[in-house]
Design an enzyme around this catalytic site. Structure first.
Site, PDB file in Angstrom:
ATOM      1  N   HIS A 339       7.681 -61.441  15.592  1.00 53.88           N
ATOM      2  CA  HIS A 339       6.025 -61.647  15.288  1.00 53.88           C
ATOM      3  C   HIS A 339       5.471 -63.061  15.047  1.00 53.88           C
ATOM      4  O   HIS A 339       4.406 -64.099  15.217  1.00 53.88           O
ATOM      5  CB  HIS A 339       4.909 -61.131  14.387  1.00 53.88           C
ATOM      6  CG  HIS A 339       3.753 -61.189  14.487  1.00 53.88           C
ATOM      7  ND1 HIS A 339       2.807 -60.936  13.286  1.00 53.88           N
ATOM      8  CD2 HIS A 339       2.934 -60.293  15.207  1.00 53.88           C
ATOM      9  CE1 HIS A 339       1.250 -61.663  13.494  1.00 53.88           C
ATOM     10  NE2 HIS A 339       1.122 -60.732  14.863  1.00 53.88           N
ATOM     11  N   CYS A 340       6.191 -63.496  13.888  1.00 54.73           N
ATOM     12  CA  CYS A 340       5.852 -65.272  12.926  1.00 54.73           C
ATOM     13  C   CYS A 340       6.683 -66.459  14.378  1.00 54.73           C
ATOM     14  O   CYS A 340       6.136 -67.243  14.100  1.00 54.73           O
ATOM     15  CB  CYS A 340       7.333 -65.225  12.290  1.00 54.73           C
ATOM     16  SG  CYS A 340       6.849 -64.309  10.570  1.00 54.73           S
TER      17      CYS A 340
END
Length: 351
Positions: A339-340
């Site tokens: 996600h980062c």
């Protein structure tokens, strides 16, 4: 190191017409960033995280268009192993964390896009950001989209939203003078305006233990309106600051009532008991997954039982989507996850 002071600008009033769609809404494309900061990773470490970025980009490109941002795209060998379905844009980057330095896309009722500008300052001036601090504005300019001032310094990885009016964040990475000198209520109001929400759920978080000051997207994620998934062990470890902080966040969620006055639906998922990596700050978060068109791209850590439970849980929460689990240990060793490394652009609304 490049410095950036917390913004004192007032939010753009046009933000009131926009909102950030839930990540599971249809996407036009995914943005990612090519890491080049050898000073952060070392030569071998940089090659490892670059391979993980290639793996993530290739996996997402099976489901939707992917744009990989990188300066000097013609000369750095970036195409090696990268799917031809991944498009390269010549926008200079420092590191891979597109969730934090990339554009926060918002949409109005007519389906028009804009970028809500959460100004990135290297997680409170902890890392250089000469290029990454310009990524959001550069993408907005290339797409000819309005860049709307939020009056906030921070990162999208530090705030979760349910698409129906709720936000969730740790105070440690917003109400922090390394990013903002505003009071908590003002920060909450500006975040709600920026993302189109009405209610903020604060939990204390944890300052100074990692570079992000404890981003929420490694711990808890909204999967839909008033429904949250949290990675947490049943027993609190009073000697572990991370365990204490996580259980504080859980209590905040349990005490919350949504805009209709109803309690949240909370789904708990344990973390892995064993992982492949020996890195001391390894992030073993199943929660740091990415939802793209038709799939959920998540990490696996080599713990067959925990990995299997994570797969089953994500399949239950995202029915009809393929669950793709990747070994991205070099990114976990760098303090983050899938996600980062990603940022979604909402799809145009169909008439």
């Amino acid at each position: 190191m490049t410095k950036a002071s917390p913004s004192s600008a007032e939010p753009d009033p046009r933000l009131g017409d926009f909102h950030m769609p839930l990540e599971s809404a249809p996407h036009a494309r995914t943005f990612m960033q090519w890491p080049v900061a050898q000073s952060v990773y070392g030569r071998r470490g940089l090659a490892d995280v670059q391979r993980s970025i290639v793996d993530i980009a290739n996996a997402i490109a099976q489901f939707e268009p992917v744009v990989l941002l990188s300066g000097d795209t013609g000369r750095n060998g970036i195409r090696a192993g990268l799917s031809n379905a991944v498009e390269l844009w010549d926008i200079a980057t420092d590191d891979l964390w597109c969730r934090d330095s990339g554009p926060t896309f918002v949409v109005d009722a007519a389906g028009n896009l804009a970028v809500a500008h959460l100004r990135f300052n290297g997680w409170g001036n902890k890392q250089g950001f000469a290029n990454d601090g310009l990524v959001a504005a550069s993408v907005a300019a290339r797409l000819d989209l309005p860049l709307l001032e939020t009056g906030l310094v921070g990162e999208q990885g530090g705030v979760e939203h349910d698409g129906a009016g709720l936000l969730l964040a740790h105070e440690s990475c917003w109400v922090n003078p390394n990013r903002n000198t505003l009071d908590r209520d003002t920060i909450a109001a500006r975040l709600c305006l920026a993302l189109g929400a009405q209610q903020m759920i604060w939990a204390p978080g944890l300052k100074g233990e990692d570079i992000t000051d404890y981003h929420i997207d490694a711990l808890a994620r909204f999967v839909g309106p008033s429904t949250v998934l949290i990675q947490i062990d049943e027993a609190l470890d009073p000697d572990d600051p991370w365990s204490r902080a996580a259980h504080q966040t859980l209590r905040a969620l349990e005490e919350t009532r949504d805009l209709a006055g109803k309690p949240l639906t909370i789904v708990k998922l344990p973390g892995p008991e064993t992982v492949r990596s020996n890195a001391p700050d390894f992030v073993s978060s199943y929660i740091n997954y990415y939802v793209c068109n038709g799939a959920v791209i998540a990490a696996q850590f080599g713990d067959a039982q925990a990995d299997g439970l994570a797969r089953e849980t994500l399949a239950d929460l995202y029915p009809g989507r393929e669950i793709v689990m990747l070994d991205i240990d070099p990114i976990g060793e760098s303090g983050g996850g899938i996600h980062c490394a990603t940022q979604q652009q909402p799809a145009p609304r169909r008439s």
